[in-house]
Design a protein around this motif. Structure first.
Motif, PDB file in Angstrom:
ATOM      1  N   UNK A 446      41.358  43.928  30.779  1.00 33.45           N
ATOM      2  CA  UNK A 446      42.135  42.736  30.462  1.00 33.45           C
ATOM      3  C   UNK A 446      42.194  41.833  31.690  1.00 33.45           C
ATOM      4  N   UNK A 447      41.973  40.537  31.499  1.00 34.23           N
ATOM      5  CA  UNK A 447      42.060  39.630  32.641  1.00 34.23           C
ATOM      6  C   UNK A 447      43.500  39.465  33.150  1.00 34.23           C
ATOM      7  N   UNK A 448      44.497  39.807  32.313  1.00 36.29           N
ATOM      8  CA  UNK A 448      45.897  39.617  32.717  1.00 36.29           C
ATOM      9  C   UNK A 448      46.556  40.890  33.214  1.00 36.29           C
ATOM     10  N   UNK A 449      46.027  42.028  32.769  1.00 38.20           N
ATOM     11  CA  UNK A 449      46.673  43.295  33.094  1.00 38.20           C
ATOM     12  C   UNK A 449      45.601  44.228  33.650  1.00 38.20           C
ATOM     13  N   UNK A 450      45.987  45.123  34.548  1.00 34.07           N
ATOM     14  CA  UNK A 450      44.999  46.064  35.068  1.00 34.07           C
ATOM     15  C   UNK A 450      44.857  47.258  34.137  1.00 34.07           C
ATOM     16  N   UNK A 464      43.996  43.888  24.408  1.00 37.69           N
ATOM     17  CA  UNK A 464      44.910  44.497  25.368  1.00 37.69           C
ATOM     18  C   UNK A 464      46.197  44.887  24.646  1.00 37.69           C
ATOM     19  N   UNK A 465      46.647  46.130  24.828  1.00 37.06           N
ATOM     20  CA  UNK A 465      47.864  46.575  24.151  1.00 37.06           C
ATOM     21  C   UNK A 465      49.118  46.217  24.936  1.00 37.06           C
ATOM     22  N   UNK A 466      48.939  45.532  26.059  1.00 33.77           N
ATOM     23  CA  UNK A 466      50.109  45.160  26.862  1.00 33.77           C
ATOM     24  C   UNK A 466      50.468  43.688  26.762  1.00 33.77           C
ATOM     25  N   UNK A 643      55.534  38.802  40.346  1.00 33.86           N
ATOM     26  CA  UNK A 643      55.212  37.424  40.702  1.00 33.86           C
ATOM     27  C   UNK A 643      53.782  37.113  40.287  1.00 33.86           C
ATOM     28  N   UNK A 644      53.493  35.843  40.143  1.00 33.78           N
ATOM     29  CA  UNK A 644      52.185  35.415  39.679  1.00 33.78           C
ATOM     30  C   UNK A 644      51.124  35.673  40.754  1.00 33.78           C
ATOM     31  N   UNK A 645      51.469  35.382  42.011  1.00 31.46           N
ATOM     32  CA  UNK A 645      50.541  35.652  43.109  1.00 31.46           C
ATOM     33  C   UNK A 645      50.801  37.054  43.626  1.00 31.46           C
ATOM     34  N   UNK A 646      49.831  37.616  44.326  1.00 35.05           N
ATOM     35  CA  UNK A 646      50.046  38.933  44.897  1.00 35.05           C
ATOM     36  C   UNK A 646      50.797  38.781  46.219  1.00 35.05           C
ATOM     37  N   UNK A 647      51.858  39.540  46.408  1.00 43.60           N
ATOM     38  CA  UNK A 647      52.576  39.483  47.680  1.00 43.60           C
ATOM     39  C   UNK A 647      54.071  39.309  47.536  1.00 43.60           C
ATOM     40  N   UNK A 648      54.526  38.210  46.912  1.00 42.67           N
ATOM     41  CA  UNK A 648      55.975  37.975  46.809  1.00 42.67           C
ATOM     42  C   UNK A 648      56.723  39.113  46.120  1.00 42.67           C
ATOM     43  N   UNK A 649      56.055  39.796  45.157  1.00 44.19           N
ATOM     44  CA  UNK A 649      56.748  40.883  44.450  1.00 44.19           C
ATOM     45  C   UNK A 649      57.062  42.024  45.414  1.00 44.19           C
ATOM     46  N   UNK A 650      56.132  42.290  46.333  1.00 45.24           N
ATOM     47  CA  UNK A 650      56.363  43.377  47.295  1.00 45.24           C
ATOM     48  C   UNK A 650      57.416  42.982  48.329  1.00 45.24           C
ATOM     49  N   UNK A 678      49.513  39.102  33.549  1.00 47.57           N
ATOM     50  CA  UNK A 678      49.156  38.219  34.662  1.00 47.57           C
ATOM     51  C   UNK A 678      50.200  38.215  35.772  1.00 47.57           C
ATOM     52  N   UNK A 679      51.017  39.253  35.850  1.00 42.64           N
ATOM     53  CA  UNK A 679      51.993  39.310  36.935  1.00 42.64           C
ATOM     54  C   UNK A 679      51.805  40.584  37.757  1.00 42.64           C
ATOM     55  N   UNK A 680      51.821  40.402  39.075  1.00 43.45           N
ATOM     56  CA  UNK A 680      51.779  41.542  39.982  1.00 43.45           C
ATOM     57  C   UNK A 680      53.178  42.142  40.010  1.00 43.45           C
TER      58      UNK A 680
END
Ligand code: ADP
Ligand code: ZN
Ligand code: ZN
Length: 723
Positions: A446-450, A464-466, A643-650, A678-680
């Protein structure tokens, strides 16, 4: 008088309550009243959460409400809504929205108001006129005649007597009939039931003993003991006990709530309550229109309906005289709400019962270890008909090819030859788990989910089931142009096809989220019920409380799949899935059997489920949980930052962690989660026996970090008691 009003706004930052001055017409307002209030330049709907003689603000700074709605909420429910908001780290507005009339919520939409329509009733003068010398036109006479049988809506009267509005008005002027704007009789949703009919009959001795225990508690002073847990094997007649318990509550002048997992999946249970109590039941079905929900809400609020049957939100039924709450299939995960507030209807039921002096009765064949540890247990150890539980065979699938074990094939073939019924469970929908390129190994994701995309053949797509993303089934690999695409693993869709070949000419019915969306659960269940011989295949939906007496074989495929997830409830879920499916088999005179396929059939949850040994399972499970500090010996709070970008969530998770740890609350993480929609994402987990402290620390930390501009890119979701 001052009303303390909590405005129903979705904004997290706006926190009441705010003071308003009550005067004149609005004096009757009290806790639970709904008001339209001025707020700055806006008008907002609000709920009165308190009243006071005086405000801390000077009178000239206090505004007056603009209007009061006709609907109001029992006082105890206001307290319950605010409790949910605190306990599940949400806002007062979102907590209160749960207890308000349907359609009132925090959204901007206008709240529904009761429908009124014109009704006509015969007056004594009119009665006399019919027999006397009064001059009446034919239409007029016909209208009055019709009203002899009782009051009628103007529209209905028009249809029967051909009278129009002006005829009625002139009769009203002469005092021959009375016209009034009455509430329209509410729309009643219809429920059709599937499966075995209920046979009221005499209770068995086990049922009678259970009822005696329940009635004793209904007669004892409120809060004189813990909630009751009705632990009864599948087919032991728990529903009949609930029905009689509800009748006992009604006899004592109380209302009752019956929580059921999902009515669409088990229309049978709700249907039995309607059969037994008729119009006294309000059924809160997920497919009701907003208007139907609203009408049912009013029937309860006015006391016309005294029993509420429904899924988790039914715990907020607007009864002021609640005597009993039943939680059917209390192990079911659907009692947990997924969106904010992430409340658990079972805990809310416990809280509500305690504060309103009602009795809580939870029931299941596979109760949660938490309930076993904390509630007082009543047992129904036998099936009502005296038949034993079906024998369960475990078969290992290591090295097997194809979805079925040899033993399973033979058993299904026997069902075909004898013209019987079987249920096959595989907790994975779609055709194949994932697809990959045979040349370069590319896996479709899935392009939005891993996660990998699942093949759905009938729809000719990979989905995608998510997040619901879907694409056409790939013809060629975009990386290497190879047209050789491999499919891995089987889902229910593929299984349906395999079964059709195996058991032909028996029909095969499929029940999973996909078939439910296209055909409806009821149609699938009805088809299976009405066929003289058939196979039902599907996800865990097939293991719910269905009562089909003629199923002779149950099969669980890949039963240890659940155990491969890192989740402390995995064992409990696996045990429950097998025990519940076994419960669908052998309910009739032909008996039945169950086959469980697993990679490792020797695991504890499976061997104990095969022996129907709930006692040993629960005992071991409680020991394990005590050792690890899991519920009921500890509490979990999960916080997911995204978060949409990688980093702010951590970064946000790290900031939260620091604050929570500073409050001396043990916290694990941050651990990254797979990207979803599509969210980290990153998560923290708090695990502690000190629940209230943990919730308070998490609430304070989230409020502080969410308000800090440095973390503006992150969003927060708090889950207390995650499932
Ligand atoms: P459970 O919920 O415990 O799995 P059910 O309530 O579905 O069991 O009951 C199983 C079946 O037994 C139902 O068809 C029900 O009508 C029937 N039944 C329940 N109680 C009695 C009784 N006392 N006598 C005869 N049949 C009963
Ligand atoms: Zn390739
Ligand atoms: Zn996705």
């Amino acid at each position: 008088m001052i009303a303390k009003v909590e405005p129903l706004t979705p904004a997290r930052a706006l926190r009441g309550p705010f003071d308003y001055r009550l005067e004149g017409e609005l004096e009757g307002v009290g806790v639970g009243s709904m008001l339209v209030v001025p707020f700055g330049r806006r008008r907002l709907l609000g709920v009165v959460v308190g009243v006071a003689e005086e405000s801390e603000l000077p009178p000239e700074r206090l505004a007056e409400p603009l209007a009061a709605l006709e609907a109001d909420v029992p006082k105890a429910l206001v307290a319950l809504g605010l409790w949910v908001a605190r306990e599940y780290v949400s806002t007062p507005a979102r907590g209160l929205a749960l207890v308000l009339p349907p359609g009132t919520g925090t959204g901007a939409a206008r709240p529904l108001v009761p429908r009124r329509s014109l009704r006509a009733a015969l007056t004594p003068v009119g009665e006399a006129a019919l027999g006397g010398a009064e001059r009446l036109g034919t239409r007029q006479r016909a209208a009055l005649e019709e009203l002899r049988g009782g009051a009628l809506g103007a529209a209905e009267l028009g249809r029967r007597a051909g009278s129009d509005h002006s005829t009625l008005r002139s009769l009203e002027r002469r005092g021959l009939l009375r016209l009034e704007n009455a509430l329209e009789p509410p729309r009643r949703p219809r429920l059709r039931s599937v499966g075995a009919r209920s046979a009221p009959g005499e209770p068995t001795s086990d049922q009678a003993a259970a009822l005696a225990a329940i009635e004793a508690r209904l007669d004892a002073s409120p809060g004189s003991g813990p909630p009751l847990l009705l632990h009864g094997v599948t087919g032991s007649g728990k529903t009949e006990v609930y029905l009689r318990a509800v009748a006992a509550a009604l006899e004592r002048g109380h209302s009752a709530i019956v929580l059921v997992p999902e009515i669409a999946l088990t229309p049978q249970t709700a249907g039995r309550f309607v059969e037994r109590f008729g119009d006294a039941v309000a059924v809160m079905h997920s497919r009701l229109s907003q208007r139907e929900r609203y009408d049912e809400w009013w029937r309860m609020r006015r006391g016309e309906a005294r029993v509420c049957v429904g899924p988790r939100s039914a715990v907020f039924a607007p009864f002021g005289d609640l005597g009993l709450i039943v939680v059917d299939e209390e192990h079911d995960g659907s009692y947990k709400q997924e969106g904010d507030p992430r409340y658990d209807a079972r805990s809310v039921a416990e809280r509500r019962a305690l504060s309103e002096g009602a009795l809580l009765v939870a029931g299941s064949a596979t109760p949660r270890p938490e309930s076993v540890a904390r509630y007082e247990r009543i047992e129904l150890p036998r099936r009502v008909d005296g038949r034993g539980l079906p024998p369960v065979e475990l078969v290992g699938m290591l090295g097997a090819s194809g979805p079925f074990h040899e033993e399973t094939r033979r058993a299904l073939d026997a069902v075909r030859r004898r013209g019987e019924k079987a249920i096959v469970l595989l907790n994975r929908r779609g055709w194949s788990n994932f697809v990959s390129c045979r040349e370069c190994g590319r896996v479709w994701e899935c392009p939005n989910c891993d996660v990998t995309l699942v093949l759905h053949r009938a729809a000719a797509e990979v989905a995608c089931h998510h997040c619901g993303h879907s694409e056409r089934v790939p013809r060629a690999c975009p990386d290497c142009n190879s047209v050789s695409v491999a499919r891995h693993g089987a889902g229910t869709e593929q299984l349906e096809r395999e079964l059709e070949e195996l058991v032909a000419p028996l029909p095969v019915f499929r029940l999973d989220a996909d078939s439910a969306a296209s055909d409806g659960v009821e149609a699938v269940l009805r088809g299976f019920e009405e066929a003289p011989a058939a196979v039902l295949v599907g996800t865990q939906m097939v293991a719910k409380g269905h009562d089909f007496p003629d199923v002779t074989l149950g099969v669980v495929l890949d039963a240890d799949a659940t155990l491969r997830f890192p989740d402390f409830r995995a064992e409990e879920r696996t045990f429950a899935l097998v025990a519940q499916l076994a419960g669908r088999s052998g309910r009739g005179p032909r008996g039945g059997r169950v086959i469980v396929q697993a990679l490792d059939p020797a695991v504890r949850a499976l061997t104990l489920a095969a022996r129907h040994d709930a006692e040993a399972f629960l005992e071991g499970e409680l020991e394990r949980r005590a050792a690890l500090g899991y519920p009921p010996h500890g509490h979990l709070v999960r916080v997911v930052c995204s978060s949409a970008e990688e980093g702010p969530e951590l970064a946000a998770a790290a900031a939260l962690r620091e604050r929570i740890a500073a409050a001396d609350v043990p916290v694990l993480g941050p651990a990254p989660l797979f990207r979803r929609q599509a969210r980290h994402r990153a998560q923290l987990v708090v695990r502690t026996p000190r629940r209230a402290e943990a919730i308070a620390a998490v609430r304070e930390a989230v409020e502080a970090v969410a308000a800090d501009r440095a973390y503006a890119a992150a969003a927060f979701a708090v889950d207390v008691d995650p499932q």
